[in-house]
Design a protein around this motif. Structure first.
Motif, PDB file in Angstrom:
ATOM      1  N   PRO A 189      25.803  35.860  44.262  1.00  0.00           N
ATOM      2  CA  PRO A 189      26.720  34.723  44.059  1.00  0.00           C
ATOM      3  C   PRO A 189      28.129  35.247  43.752  1.00  0.00           C
ATOM      4  O   PRO A 189      28.316  36.013  42.807  1.00  0.00           O
ATOM      5  N   SER A 190      29.090  34.844  44.578  1.00  0.00           N
ATOM      6  CA  SER A 190      30.443  35.386  44.445  1.00  0.00           C
ATOM      7  C   SER A 190      31.016  35.080  43.060  1.00  0.00           C
ATOM      8  O   SER A 190      30.785  34.010  42.507  1.00  0.00           O
ATOM      9  N   ILE A 191      31.764  36.042  42.548  1.00  0.00           N
ATOM     10  CA  ILE A 191      32.398  35.870  41.239  1.00  0.00           C
ATOM     11  C   ILE A 191      33.878  35.579  41.443  1.00  0.00           C
ATOM     12  O   ILE A 191      34.579  36.349  42.117  1.00  0.00           O
ATOM     13  N   VAL A 192      34.302  34.437  40.914  1.00  0.00           N
ATOM     14  CA  VAL A 192      35.726  34.085  40.911  1.00  0.00           C
ATOM     15  C   VAL A 192      36.008  33.690  39.475  1.00  0.00           C
ATOM     16  O   VAL A 192      35.476  32.689  38.988  1.00  0.00           O
ATOM     17  N   ALA A 193      36.788  34.487  38.765  1.00  0.00           N
ATOM     18  CA  ALA A 193      36.984  34.243  37.335  1.00  0.00           C
ATOM     19  C   ALA A 193      38.467  34.286  37.003  1.00  0.00           C
ATOM     20  O   ALA A 193      39.143  35.267  37.306  1.00  0.00           O
ATOM     21  N   PHE A 194      38.931  33.207  36.396  1.00  0.00           N
ATOM     22  CA  PHE A 194      40.350  33.090  36.043  1.00  0.00           C
ATOM     23  C   PHE A 194      40.547  33.274  34.537  1.00  0.00           C
ATOM     24  O   PHE A 194      39.742  32.798  33.731  1.00  0.00           O
ATOM     25  N   GLY A 195      41.674  33.872  34.202  1.00  0.00           N
ATOM     26  CA  GLY A 195      42.101  33.928  32.800  1.00  0.00           C
ATOM     27  C   GLY A 195      41.081  34.599  31.904  1.00  0.00           C
ATOM     28  O   GLY A 195      40.516  35.631  32.261  1.00  0.00           O
ATOM     29  N   GLU A 196      40.821  33.977  30.746  1.00  0.00           N
ATOM     30  CA  GLU A 196      39.874  34.548  29.779  1.00  0.00           C
ATOM     31  C   GLU A 196      38.509  34.799  30.398  1.00  0.00           C
ATOM     32  O   GLU A 196      37.791  35.696  30.007  1.00  0.00           O
ATOM     33  N   ARG A 197      38.142  33.950  31.384  1.00  0.00           N
ATOM     34  CA  ARG A 197      36.815  34.074  31.985  1.00  0.00           C
ATOM     35  C   ARG A 197      36.653  35.387  32.746  1.00  0.00           C
ATOM     36  O   ARG A 197      35.545  35.832  33.003  1.00  0.00           O
ATOM     37  N   SER A 198      37.779  36.015  33.117  1.00  0.00           N
ATOM     38  CA  SER A 198      37.689  37.288  33.837  1.00  0.00           C
ATOM     39  C   SER A 198      37.168  38.396  32.919  1.00  0.00           C
ATOM     40  O   SER A 198      36.794  39.470  33.384  1.00  0.00           O
ATOM     41  N   ALA A 199      37.122  38.129  31.613  1.00  0.00           N
ATOM     42  CA  ALA A 199      36.564  39.127  30.689  1.00  0.00           C
ATOM     43  C   ALA A 199      35.036  39.105  30.696  1.00  0.00           C
ATOM     44  O   ALA A 199      34.407  39.953  30.064  1.00  0.00           O
ATOM     45  N   LEU A 200      34.442  38.142  31.411  1.00  0.00           N
ATOM     46  CA  LEU A 200      32.975  38.111  31.540  1.00  0.00           C
ATOM     47  C   LEU A 200      32.622  38.831  32.837  1.00  0.00           C
ATOM     48  O   LEU A 200      32.912  38.314  33.922  1.00  0.00           O
ATOM     49  N   PRO A 201      32.005  40.016  32.748  1.00  0.00           N
ATOM     50  CA  PRO A 201      31.775  40.775  33.982  1.00  0.00           C
ATOM     51  C   PRO A 201      30.986  40.001  35.045  1.00  0.00           C
ATOM     52  O   PRO A 201      31.190  40.204  36.232  1.00  0.00           O
ATOM     53  N   HIS A 202      30.068  39.117  34.640  1.00  0.00           N
ATOM     54  CA  HIS A 202      29.292  38.364  35.626  1.00  0.00           C
ATOM     55  C   HIS A 202      29.548  36.865  35.534  1.00  0.00           C
ATOM     56  O   HIS A 202      28.630  36.049  35.513  1.00  0.00           O
TER      57      HIS A 202
END
Ligand code: ZN
Ligand code: ZN
Length: 360
Positions: A189-202
């Motif tokens: 499942p593709s990971i697209v993470a913005f802002g603070e959420r980019s600190a969650l590796p998955h």
């Protein structure tokens, strides 16, 4: 491009002989594909020194015949594990290898009972994975294509990263483009993470909208011609502040050091240490919360593990990811990931996207 299924069965046969096994029970879909080309999701393959038999159910009979050659197909009339046990008994196999990590206690009980008391059951973990770890040139050629396609899709969605776009919209476009451009689908499942959420590796994509001055982590891969790719780029929506530039430069330096350490003969632990050492030099090691990489092939995570202390010595045909990252809780994360093939005299980065920090 046709895959050398028969050669692979022959290679396993040699290993069976060396371990004095009559046959190996193969109960993991990527493994039975590896030996036969069968893409169905229910079955059990028995590879012996004299041939291969696939036990499956009626739904897959036609498909199995179409996809395989030199493989006997047995359509089960009882449950799968009972049918496999009956086949083993009728074939007269005595020393049966199985992978205890791929069979449940209940399945093993059923197949053992059906095979009869004269069989000896010998745990043979990782036998197929060890073969799969060394890719043939045809596999590396397929993986090169999968890596290039992932890169093109990643670069293609950068233009969507405008303030207000949702993570889920970007993920949807990524996966639509994969199918449209010939991939069987995403390799995870593709990971697209913005802002603070980019600190969650998955991080899983959510309805979060992209704000100004946020980090964006895009981690995606395709399955193309059965083989996986996996890559990550981190971009900044805005003009990156000094500390983000510093973190990015450190992650990039760590990635380059690890890629430079990839060569036949190096251990996976050494490659991991190369990345970790750079981040330690920048006092960022505590923010690097996972291993440096993993094997890649028919599955997105396979052998070898590129982690602390791993003794596996890289050899020609191994394909691994290199993906150091820095994750600062409450602020954001940075990861850069590429796929690297090991050849006898050099290594080859299969992914082709520039790694400099992109500011949008
Ligand atoms: Zn990834
Ligand atoms: Zn990965």
């Amino acid at each position: 491009m046709s895959l050398p299924f028969q050669n692979r069965r022959r290679a396993l046969s040699k290993r069976l002989e060396a371990s004095r096994l009559d046959c190996l029970l193969v109960g993991h879909a990527p493994n039975w594909f590896y030996f036969t080309g069968f893409t169905g999701d229910a079955g059990l393959l028995v590879v012996s020194r004299s041939g291969a038999t696939l036990v499956t159910d009626g739904r897959f009979n036609v498909q199995a015949k179409q996809e395989t050659s030199g493989t006997r197909i047995v359509v089960q009339k009882v449950t799968l594990f009972e049918a496999a046990g009956q086949f083993l008994r009728e074939a007269g196999f005595r020393r049966i290898g199985f992978d205890p990590t791929q069979l449940t206690v209940a399945q093993l009980k059923v197949v053992k009972r059906a095979a009869g008391k004269r069989c000896q059951w010998i745990p043979a973990p990782g036998m197929v994975e060890a073969l799969r770890m060394c890719k043939e040139p045809v596999e590396i050629a397929l993986m090169r294509k999968a890596a290039v396609l992932a890169g093109e899709i990643l670069e293609g969605v950068l233009s969507l990263l405008m303030p207000g776009v949702r993570e889920s919209e970007v993920a949807a476009e990524i996966e639509y483009q994969m199918r449209k451009r010939g991939a069987e689908g995403p390799s995870f499942p593709s990971i697209v993470a913005f802002g603070e959420r980019s600190a969650l590796p998955h991080a899983r994509p959510t309805a979060k909208r992209l704000g100004k001055n946020e980090l964006v982590v895009l981690d995606l891969g395709v399955i193309l011609g059965h083989y996986c790719s996996d890559m990550t780029r981190t971009v900044y929506a805005g003009r990156a502040p000094e500390r983000v530039r510093r973190w990015y430069a450190a992650v990039l330096e760590a990635e380059q050091a690890a890629i430079a350490a990839v060569r036949a003969g190096a251990t996976c632990g050494e490659v991991d240490a190369a990345a970790r050492g750079v981040l330690a030099g920048h006092r960022l090691e505590r923010y690097f919360v996972h291993s440096t990489g993993h094997g890649l092939g028919l599955e997105v995570h396979e052998e070898p593990r590129v982690a602390r202390g791993q003794k596996h010595q890289l050899e020609s045909g191994n394909v691994i990811t290199i993906e150091p990252g820095v994750y600062v809780p409450g602020v954001g994360g940075i990861r850069i990931e590429d796929d690297v093939a090991v050849h006898a005299d050099r290594s080859e980065v299969l992914t082709r996207v520039p790694r400099d920090l992109i500011e949008l």
